[in-house]
Write a protein that holds these residues in place. Structure first.
Motif, short mmCIF file in Angstrom:
data_model
loop_
_atom_site.label_atom_id
_atom_site.label_comp_id
_atom_site.label_asym_id
_atom_site.label_seq_id
_atom_site.Cartn_x
_atom_site.Cartn_y
_atom_site.Cartn_z
N LEU A 38 0.82 -1.21 0.00
CA LEU A 38 0.00 0.00 0.00
C LEU A 38 0.86 1.26 0.00
O LEU A 38 0.57 2.24 -0.69
N SER A 39 1.93 1.24 0.79
CA SER A 39 2.81 2.41 0.85
C SER A 39 3.46 2.66 -0.50
O SER A 39 3.56 3.81 -0.95
N MET A 40 3.88 1.59 -1.18
CA MET A 40 4.50 1.74 -2.49
C MET A 40 3.53 2.34 -3.50
O MET A 40 3.89 3.20 -4.30
N ILE A 41 2.26 1.89 -3.44
CA ILE A 41 1.25 2.39 -4.37
C ILE A 41 0.94 3.86 -4.12
O ILE A 41 0.90 4.68 -5.04
N THR A 42 0.71 4.21 -2.86
CA THR A 42 0.28 5.58 -2.54
C THR A 42 1.39 6.60 -2.71
O THR A 42 1.11 7.79 -2.92
N GLN A 43 2.66 6.16 -2.63
CA GLN A 43 3.76 7.10 -2.77
C GLN A 43 4.30 7.19 -4.19
O GLN A 43 5.14 8.02 -4.49
N SER A 44 3.80 6.36 -5.07
CA SER A 44 4.30 6.34 -6.44
C SER A 44 3.87 7.59 -7.20
O SER A 44 2.71 8.01 -7.14
N SER A 45 4.80 8.19 -7.93
CA SER A 45 4.48 9.36 -8.75
C SER A 45 3.79 8.96 -10.05
O SER A 45 3.33 9.82 -10.81
N ASP A 46 3.72 7.65 -10.32
CA ASP A 46 3.08 7.18 -11.55
C ASP A 46 1.57 7.09 -11.41
O ASP A 46 0.87 6.87 -12.40
N VAL A 47 1.04 7.24 -10.21
CA VAL A 47 -0.39 7.12 -9.98
C VAL A 47 -1.08 8.41 -10.42
O VAL A 47 -0.72 9.50 -9.98
N ASP A 48 -2.05 8.30 -11.31
CA ASP A 48 -2.77 9.48 -11.80
C ASP A 48 -3.68 10.04 -10.73
O ASP A 48 -4.24 9.31 -9.91
N THR A 49 -3.84 11.36 -10.73
CA THR A 49 -4.80 12.00 -9.85
C THR A 49 -6.20 11.81 -10.40
O THR A 49 -6.45 12.02 -11.60
N VAL A 50 -7.10 11.38 -9.56
CA VAL A 50 -8.47 11.13 -10.00
C VAL A 50 -9.21 12.45 -10.16
O VAL A 50 -9.24 13.28 -9.24
N ALA A 51 -9.76 12.66 -11.34
CA ALA A 51 -10.49 13.90 -11.59
C ALA A 51 -11.81 13.90 -10.83
O ALA A 51 -12.43 12.86 -10.64
N GLN A 52 -12.21 15.07 -10.37
CA GLN A 52 -13.48 15.19 -9.67
C GLN A 52 -14.63 14.88 -10.62
O GLN A 52 -14.66 15.36 -11.75
N TYR A 53 -15.55 14.06 -10.15
CA TYR A 53 -16.68 13.67 -10.99
C TYR A 53 -17.69 14.81 -11.08
O TYR A 53 -18.07 15.41 -10.07
N GLU A 54 -18.10 15.13 -12.29
CA GLU A 54 -19.13 16.13 -12.51
C GLU A 54 -20.34 15.46 -13.16
O GLU A 54 -20.23 14.92 -14.26
N PRO A 55 -21.49 15.46 -12.50
CA PRO A 55 -22.67 14.77 -13.04
C PRO A 55 -23.05 15.31 -14.41
O PRO A 55 -22.96 16.51 -14.67
N GLU A 56 -23.47 14.40 -15.27
CA GLU A 56 -23.95 14.79 -16.59
C GLU A 56 -25.39 15.28 -16.50
O GLU A 56 -26.23 14.64 -15.86
N VAL A 57 -25.65 16.42 -17.10
CA VAL A 57 -27.02 16.94 -17.16
C VAL A 57 -27.69 16.33 -18.39
O VAL A 57 -27.23 16.51 -19.52
N PHE A 58 -28.76 15.61 -18.15
CA PHE A 58 -29.47 14.92 -19.22
C PHE A 58 -30.83 15.58 -19.42
O PHE A 58 -31.57 15.80 -18.46
N SER A 59 -31.14 15.92 -20.66
CA SER A 59 -32.40 16.60 -20.97
C SER A 59 -33.34 15.66 -21.69
O SER A 59 -32.94 14.96 -22.62
N TYR A 60 -34.57 15.62 -21.23
CA TYR A 60 -35.60 14.84 -21.93
C TYR A 60 -36.96 15.41 -21.58
O TYR A 60 -37.20 15.86 -20.46
#
Length: 216
Positions: free
Chosen positions: A69-91
């Motif tokens: 776990l320490s190796m994974i969390t400290q790795s610089s190769d891990v991408d930052t997770v983008a904040q989720y933005e809900p999709e606005v759906f029109s119908y």
């Protein structure tokens, strides 16, 4: 109030990652509506984690796991997770946010037939077909039964059939034992999964049965 939920077996299979993709999407979307089922899944996952970590046959001991776990969390190769933005759906002159699992999948343009309109999710899941289905106000799906199963998750609006009325979040599983004719006064949006064609029982809609496997 939501009255129709996934079975305990489906919730357990979802937690274990054993469901086909289309069914997993349906359960995940239902959990965004239903705190009761979300709590059940959380409990199942805690129990599964306890069982996994208590497994004496695991090749990792506690120190090995902590190091990993320490190796994974400290790795610089891990991408930052983008904040989720809900999709606005029109119908139907309304706007809403689709459940995250559904919004994440590309889908085709809506194809309209009368008061029905369907958009297919672009997902290769064998014989299963997943769609967004709109029914306009005062629309209906002709009386039918099922040659396989039909799962309907109501996302917005309302509809009713011979068994009662449904609200957003209701998770309705039907098969060859069931006959019904869904109707809606106000209009609705559903997520549907089928693994075979519907079989229409009455009127001119019966003419679709010979080509049912081509259009399901």
């Amino acid at each position: 109030m939501i009255k129709h939920h996934p079975s305990e077996q489906l919730l357990s299979q979802y937690s274990l990652g054993e469901l086909p993709a289309t069914l997993s999407i349906a359960v995940s979307a239902h959990l965004e509506f239903c705190a009761c089922c979300k709590s059940k899944v959380d409990t199942i996952e805690v129990a599964q984690a306890d069982t996994a970590f208590a497994d004496t046959t695991s090749p990792f001991d506690n120190d090995d796991f902590a190091d990993m776990l320490s190796m994974i969390t400290q790795s610089s190769d891990v991408d930052t997770v983008a904040q989720y933005e809900p999709e606005v759906f029109s119908y139907q002159s309304k706007e809403l946010s689709l459940p995250r699992a559904i919004a994440a999948i590309d889908r085709s343009n809506f194809v309209q037939l009368g008061k029905l309109s369907r958009s297919r999710l672009k997902l290769d899941d064998g014989e299963m077909r997943a769609s967004l289905l709109q029914i306009a106000p005062h629309g209906e799906i002709p009386h039918h039964t099922h040659t396989g199963f039909e799962l309907t998750l109501l996302l917005d609006g309302e509809f009713s059939d011979e068994k009662g009325s449904y609200v957003p979040g209701d998770f309705i599983w039907l098969d060859a034992r069931h006959n019904h004719q869904p109707t809606t006064a106000e209009g609705c949006l559903c997520f549907t999964v089928v693994n075979s064609a519907l079989h229409f029982n009455k009127g001119l809609s019966k003419l679709l049965n010979p080509i049912g496997n081509l259009i399901y």
